[in-house]
Design a protein around this motif. Structure first.
Motif, mmCIF file in Angstrom:
data_model
loop_
_atom_site.group_PDB
_atom_site.id
_atom_site.type_symbol
_atom_site.label_atom_id
_atom_site.label_comp_id
_atom_site.label_asym_id
_atom_site.label_seq_id
_atom_site.Cartn_x
_atom_site.Cartn_y
_atom_site.Cartn_z
ATOM 1 N N CYS A 80 -1.743 5.541 9.231
ATOM 2 C CA CYS A 80 -3.070 5.702 9.841
ATOM 3 C C CYS A 80 -4.147 5.857 8.774
ATOM 4 N N SER A 81 -3.848 6.613 7.734
ATOM 5 C CA SER A 81 -4.807 6.811 6.651
ATOM 6 C C SER A 81 -5.125 5.491 5.958
ATOM 7 N N ILE A 82 -4.114 4.659 5.759
ATOM 8 C CA ILE A 82 -4.298 3.383 5.067
ATOM 9 C C ILE A 82 -5.179 2.434 5.876
ATOM 10 N N LEU A 87 1.136 9.389 9.542
ATOM 11 C CA LEU A 87 -0.113 9.841 8.934
ATOM 12 C C LEU A 87 -0.522 8.927 7.777
ATOM 13 N N GLU A 88 0.454 8.515 6.985
ATOM 14 C CA GLU A 88 0.170 7.645 5.846
ATOM 15 C C GLU A 88 -0.334 6.287 6.321
ATOM 16 N N SER A 97 4.963 12.227 8.702
ATOM 17 C CA SER A 97 4.405 11.908 7.385
ATOM 18 C C SER A 97 4.144 10.413 7.258
ATOM 19 N N SER A 156 -7.340 7.863 12.764
ATOM 20 C CA SER A 156 -6.628 9.139 12.751
ATOM 21 C C SER A 156 -5.460 9.101 13.733
ATOM 22 N N GLU A 170 0.829 -1.213 0.000
ATOM 23 C CA GLU A 170 0.000 0.000 0.000
ATOM 24 C C GLU A 170 0.862 1.260 0.000
ATOM 25 N N GLY A 190 -7.249 3.325 8.300
ATOM 26 C CA GLY A 190 -8.547 3.906 8.612
ATOM 27 C C GLY A 190 -8.738 4.443 10.012
#
Length: 264
Positions: A73-75, A70-71, A67, A79, A47, A77
């Motif tokens: 956590c975004s993947i 954040l990436e 960075s 925050s 991913e 799902g």
């Protein structure tokens, strides 16, 4: 990014002992989140367009570049703020609410129970469902909690706490009668469902030394800590519909027969 995030996640190579422990806790939670969401290191690497070896090194070295976090956590799902706030809750010391606030809560059992549910990380729509309240009635209770300075309502069904969590209750304060009543009824409920596999209840009385009593009490404190830890993880990593509200109650101390035999 809020101040909490910036204070916990740093890119410096040199960190204090407390900061090192925070990183350890943060990455422990992150690994648990990956597992709960069905992510392997290989899948995460794909991913992120990285090699699996690089991902393994990231978690081994606990690379805290914002960075990257954040990436990830975004993947998966979640925050970064939720992850950090969860980590912070583990080290916080319970604090009392003002006595005037406890007195106000003692006058309205439903208001107190709504607060208990919110503190238990139950979202507002689910609170309404559990309390069997329509949106208008629930909103009036939430506004009362806001007037007491406990929460701040936000747009939609959002809110934030204005008091420190977790909350500690004065067992000899205005809420004492309400708390005793709730726990008495719950223990009676557990007794009534003692054969139900979803419930666990045990009781015993023995002659014991002070050292043995202390050992048992320390074990009970660890169970409480594990209860808080695991429930916090579950509330973050599972869908609301996959969770069920549970209560933990235990007590241990001298067995005062005169109190037990006294009439209610």
């Amino acid at each position: 990014m809020n101040d909490l995030s910036s204070s916990v996640v740093q890119s410096d190579a040199c960190v204090s002992g407390d900061e090192h422990q925070q990183r350890e806790n943060l990455f422990t939670l992150l690994k648990q989140a990956l597992k709960a969401r069905g992510f392997t290191y290989a899948r995460l690497a794909a991913e992120m367009n990285m090699s699996e070896l690089s991902i393994k090194r990231l978690f081994k070295e606990k690379d805290c570049k914002m960075s990257r976090l954040l990436e990830i956590c975004s993947i998966i799902g979640i925050s970064i703020d939720e992850l950090i706030q969860m980590q912070q809750r583990f080290s916080q010391i319970p604090e009392f609410l003002p006595e005037s606030v406890e007195a106000a809560l003692a006058k309205d059992k439903k208001l107190f129970l709504i607060l208990i549910l919110l503190v238990s990380q139950v979202d507002i729509p689910t609170v309404g469902s559990l309390m069997e309240m329509d949106q208008a009635r629930l909103y009036l209770h939430l506004r009362e909690l806001e007037k007491l300075g406990i929460i701040e309502l936000r747009s939609g069904s959002g809110f934030r706490f204005l008091v420190s969590l977790p909350i500690r209750w004065r067992m000899g304060g205005k809420l004492a009668g309400l708390i005793k009543g709730i726990n008495k009824r719950y223990i009676a409920h557990c007794l009534d469902h003692e054969k139900d596999p979803e419930y666990a209840f045990t009781t015993a009385s023995r002659l014991m030394s002070k050292s043995s009593v202390l050992q048992i009490q320390n074990n009970l404190h660890r169970i409480r800590e594990e209860f808080d830890y695991l429930s916090s993880q579950d509330q973050m990593f599972y869908k609301v519909e996959e969770l069920q509200l549970h209560k933990l109650v235990f007590g241990m101390g001298p067995f005062p027969l005169d109190v037990i035999l006294a009439e209610d």
